[in-house]
Design an enzyme around this catalytic site. Structure first.
Site, PDB file in Angstrom:
ATOM      1  N   MET A   1       0.958  -1.205   0.345  1.00 39.59           N
ATOM      2  CA  MET A   1       0.373   0.545  -0.157  1.00 39.59           C
ATOM      3  C   MET A   1       0.835   1.141   0.148  1.00 39.59           C
ATOM      4  SD  MET A   1      -3.130  -1.440   2.398  1.00 39.59           S
ATOM      5  CE  MET A   1      -2.137  -2.059   3.758  1.00 39.59           C
TER       6      MET A   1
ATOM      7  N   LYS B   1       0.872  -9.623  -8.628  1.00 41.40           N
ATOM      8  CA  LYS B   1      -1.092  -8.786  -8.497  1.00 41.40           C
ATOM      9  C   LYS B   1      -1.202  -8.122  -8.904  1.00 41.40           C
ATOM     10  CE  LYS B   1      -1.974  -7.049  -4.330  1.00 41.40           C
ATOM     11  NZ  LYS B   1      -3.417  -5.611  -4.915  1.00 41.40           N
TER      12      LYS B   1
ATOM     13  N   CYS C   1      -2.224  -1.232 -10.195  1.00 40.81           N
ATOM     14  CA  CYS C   1      -2.267   0.024  -9.633  1.00 40.81           C
ATOM     15  C   CYS C   1      -3.103   0.821 -11.122  1.00 40.81           C
ATOM     16  CB  CYS C   1      -1.513   0.349  -9.282  1.00 40.81           C
ATOM     17  SG  CYS C   1      -1.301   1.983  -8.336  1.00 40.81           S
TER      18      CYS C   1
END
Length: 350
Positions: free
Chosen positions: A25, A151, A107
């Site tokens: 994060m 991810k 992202c």
């Protein structure tokens, strides 16, 4: 032996190490945060904030990659879209001792769109495959068995075809990636802020579950919207692990409860866990680190508890002041203990 045309397979991660993890994060999961989370959850897998490959290669590595020995197992998450640079950064991360190198393909911020990385890569599976193959080769060359993982999201904007999502996974898996963290939402690249991208696109956990059923040899960790212990545990029935994000940060005691429930041990009081952080805090203060840089990660420890608001207030108002030290943390703990004592006395029979 692997042929020149067949990419090497990334090492497999111990399944137990994937059951519980904390998401990377931005602006949150720095080294101070990870040390705190490690005290709460000795078995959780921790991730750095995303660091761009160029920054790793050309930037201040001690600031960007420095970590405490207690953080292991800890993964370095990289951003980027140039295989050669990602490979170089992955090798550096492996040499710095990271236990996993993770490529960010999820992202959605404007910055990553301008740089053609993050969620944009969901639409360039061949480029991701080339990047992963180069990163795996670089980590192998480092002499350490460091897995390369990805991810990702389910898709971008109006991509609502499961077969396209699975095709992305298959292409990248063929390049050597054996573990995928699936943030089970689409990423909207136009019209939504990064914060809204974590909340607005609907969750489709069933896609991650289906992927695990259809590709049982892949390790699949579910991420996105996991808010409590029950939700986290439910994912273990369908996937290899649950990755918590905001819930782990805003209510960090949840990490401790999950770690004990899933791996064994004894649930410890919040104050006891926090006091175990004292040696680290005092060592950092001696190095010139300001207390506020550490305590900002502690504010949610007493969330939903009596005295929790006062705990946050004491730390928020005092940690930035010159000379702030561990005594401020003790003062904040004392306030929570006074609330608990008052509550217990109220319950005593007359």
């Amino acid at each position: 032996m692997t042929s020149p045309s067949q990419p090497a397979a990334s090492p497999r991660i111990d399944p137990a190490a994937l059951r519980l993890s904390v998401a990377p994060m931005m602006d949150w999961t720095d080294s101070h945060c990870r040390v705190f989370h490690r005290l709460l959850a000795p078995h959780a897998r921790l991730y750095t904030e995303m660091v761009h490959a160029n920054a790793v290669i050309h930037g201040d590595r001690e600031r960007l990659l420095g970590m405490d020995a207690s953080e292991h197992p800890v993964a370095l998450q990289l951003g980027g879209s140039e295989p050669e640079l990602l490979a170089q950064a992955a090798r550096i991360g492996a040499d710095w001792g990271y236990d996993e190198i993770n490529l960010n393909c999820g992202c959605p911020s404007d910055r990553v769109q301008a740089g053609r990385f993050g969620a944009c890569l969901m639409r360039e599976p061949a480029l991701v495959a080339d990047s992963v193959a180069a990163m795996v080769a670089a980590c192998t060359a480092s002499g350490r068995d460091v897995p390369v993982t990805v991810k990702c999201r389910l898709g971008v904007d109006d991509d609502h075809d499961y077969d396209c999502f699975r095709a992305f996974i298959d292409i990248v898996a063929d390049a050597g990636c054996g573990m995928f963290v699936v943030h089970a939402r689409n990423a909207w690249l136009q019209g939504l802020s990064p914060k809204e991208n974590r909340e607005v696109p609907p969750l489709r956990y069933d896609w991650a579950y289906r992927l695990k059923r259809e590709r049982p040899d892949l390790q699949v960790v579910v991420n996105g919207g996991i808010a409590d212990a029950g939700e986290a545990a439910a994912h273990l029935n369908h996937a290899d692990g649950a990755m918590l994000g905001r819930a782990a940060y805003h209510t960090p005691y949840l990490l401790h409860r999950l770690d004990v429930a899933w791996f064994g041990g004894e649930v410890k009081p919040r104050a006891e866990l926090l006091r175990a952080l004292r040696p680290y805090v005092e060592a950092q203060l001696e190095r010139g680190v300001f207390l506020k840089h550490i305590t900002r990660h502690l504010l949610g420890l007493f969330a939903n508890e009596r005295g929790g608001r006062a705990f946050r207030q004491v730390l928020s108002e005092g940690a930035h002041k010159p000379g702030a030290d561990w005594s401020l943390v003790e003062r904040a703990i004392a306030i929570t203990e006074s609330f608990a004592t008052a509550h217990d006395s109220d319950r005593q029979p007359a």
